[in-house]
Design a protein around this motif. Sequence first.
Motif, PDB file in Angstrom:
ATOM      1  N   PRO A 108      14.237 -30.869 -67.276  1.00  0.00           N
ATOM      2  CA  PRO A 108      14.128 -31.241 -68.687  1.00  0.00           C
ATOM      3  C   PRO A 108      13.580 -32.660 -68.819  1.00  0.00           C
ATOM      4  N   PRO A 109      13.083 -33.021 -69.997  1.00  0.00           N
ATOM      5  CA  PRO A 109      12.590 -34.392 -70.181  1.00  0.00           C
ATOM      6  C   PRO A 109      13.719 -35.399 -69.920  1.00  0.00           C
ATOM      7  N   ALA A 110      13.383 -36.508 -69.297  1.00  0.00           N
ATOM      8  CA  ALA A 110      14.389 -37.517 -68.976  1.00  0.00           C
ATOM      9  C   ALA A 110      14.867 -38.256 -70.227  1.00  0.00           C
ATOM     10  N   TRP A 111      13.966 -38.503 -71.171  1.00  0.00           N
ATOM     11  CA  TRP A 111      14.292 -39.221 -72.404  1.00  0.00           C
ATOM     12  C   TRP A 111      13.699 -38.441 -73.571  1.00  0.00           C
ATOM     13  N   VAL A 112      14.446 -38.291 -74.656  1.00  0.00           N
ATOM     14  CA  VAL A 112      13.932 -37.618 -75.846  1.00  0.00           C
ATOM     15  C   VAL A 112      14.290 -38.408 -77.095  1.00  0.00           C
ATOM     16  N   LEU A 113      13.423 -38.295 -78.058  1.00  0.00           N
ATOM     17  CA  LEU A 113      13.678 -38.759 -79.422  1.00  0.00           C
ATOM     18  C   LEU A 113      13.993 -37.495 -80.201  1.00  0.00           C
ATOM     19  N   TYR A 114      15.118 -37.466 -80.893  1.00  0.00           N
ATOM     20  CA  TYR A 114      15.512 -36.259 -81.607  1.00  0.00           C
ATOM     21  C   TYR A 114      15.605 -36.557 -83.098  1.00  0.00           C
ATOM     22  N   HIS A 115      15.493 -35.519 -83.898  1.00  0.00           N
ATOM     23  CA  HIS A 115      15.580 -35.679 -85.340  1.00  0.00           C
ATOM     24  C   HIS A 115      16.977 -35.375 -85.858  1.00  0.00           C
ATOM     25  N   ASP A 116      17.618 -34.391 -85.252  1.00  0.00           N
ATOM     26  CA  ASP A 116      18.894 -33.939 -85.788  1.00  0.00           C
ATOM     27  C   ASP A 116      19.894 -33.709 -84.661  1.00  0.00           C
ATOM     28  N   PHE A 117      21.137 -34.037 -84.936  1.00  0.00           N
ATOM     29  CA  PHE A 117      22.236 -33.798 -84.007  1.00  0.00           C
ATOM     30  C   PHE A 117      23.277 -32.983 -84.746  1.00  0.00           C
ATOM     31  N   SER A 118      23.593 -31.812 -84.227  1.00  0.00           N
ATOM     32  CA  SER A 118      24.607 -30.974 -84.881  1.00  0.00           C
ATOM     33  C   SER A 118      25.879 -30.991 -84.046  1.00  0.00           C
ATOM     34  N   ILE A 119      26.963 -31.331 -84.710  1.00  0.00           N
ATOM     35  CA  ILE A 119      28.252 -31.316 -84.041  1.00  0.00           C
ATOM     36  C   ILE A 119      28.774 -29.891 -84.120  1.00  0.00           C
ATOM     37  N   SER A 120      28.867 -29.278 -82.987  1.00  0.00           N
ATOM     38  CA  SER A 120      29.310 -27.892 -82.879  1.00  0.00           C
ATOM     39  C   SER A 120      29.945 -27.749 -81.506  1.00  0.00           C
ATOM     40  N   PRO A 121      30.389 -26.558 -81.162  1.00  0.00           N
ATOM     41  CA  PRO A 121      30.982 -26.415 -79.820  1.00  0.00           C
ATOM     42  C   PRO A 121      30.025 -26.825 -78.699  1.00  0.00           C
ATOM     43  N   ASP A 122      28.704 -26.696 -78.939  1.00  0.00           N
ATOM     44  CA  ASP A 122      27.755 -27.050 -77.881  1.00  0.00           C
ATOM     45  C   ASP A 122      26.938 -28.312 -78.191  1.00  0.00           C
ATOM     46  N   ASN A 123      27.213 -29.048 -79.252  1.00  0.00           N
ATOM     47  CA  ASN A 123      26.514 -30.287 -79.610  1.00  0.00           C
ATOM     48  C   ASN A 123      25.020 -30.232 -79.262  1.00  0.00           C
TER      49      ASN A 123
END
Length: 189
Positions: A108-123
């Motif tokens: 997987p990519p070592a570093w990512v910029l993300y737009h959304d973070f969802s708090i759920s059982p799997d975050n």
Amino acid sequence: MTLIAIYNHYRERGEDGCTDAALCPHSLHQADLLRAELLDIMQRIELPVSAPAFPDEDCILNVTRALLSGGFLKVARDVDGLGNYVMLSHKHVATLHPSSVYHSRSPPPAWVLYHDFSISPDNCLSVATEVLPEMLVEFAPQYYLSNLPRSESCDLLMDLRDQLQDQSLFTVESEEEEKEEDKELCCLQ
């Protein structure tokens, strides 16, 4: 980058192409209106406007830089090479959303910029773009070097900053030496 590709698909095929690709024409129409408004503002303040060159590598790099400049607080680093990301500003652990183009990529990519973070059982992190740590040091140094909570990620960025500064000093010294040599050549002639 996927969103840009979707938008370009809509621009090429119109609303008829939305049905085939399972896209929401209303959302894409809104994106089109927003783009027109931004273009109008750029023209009014006399900013240079060029035709989009997507998916040219330089264009992709510039889009990534622009996203990072405005969204540098939403960066995460893969801590184990398996896609488990620690968000740098909050230290929460998350994975990439299953719909992400990076979700099944190995490694997987070592570093990512993300737009959304969802708090759920799997975050989950969604709408992610791969970034390079050098970009973080370049575009958000004050945040990452002053305010980032102490962590392994912070230490990695600090070390990278020091390396880049050392390279920069070496380059400046080399350029000054070349200028001195050029001056001597000019004097001899």
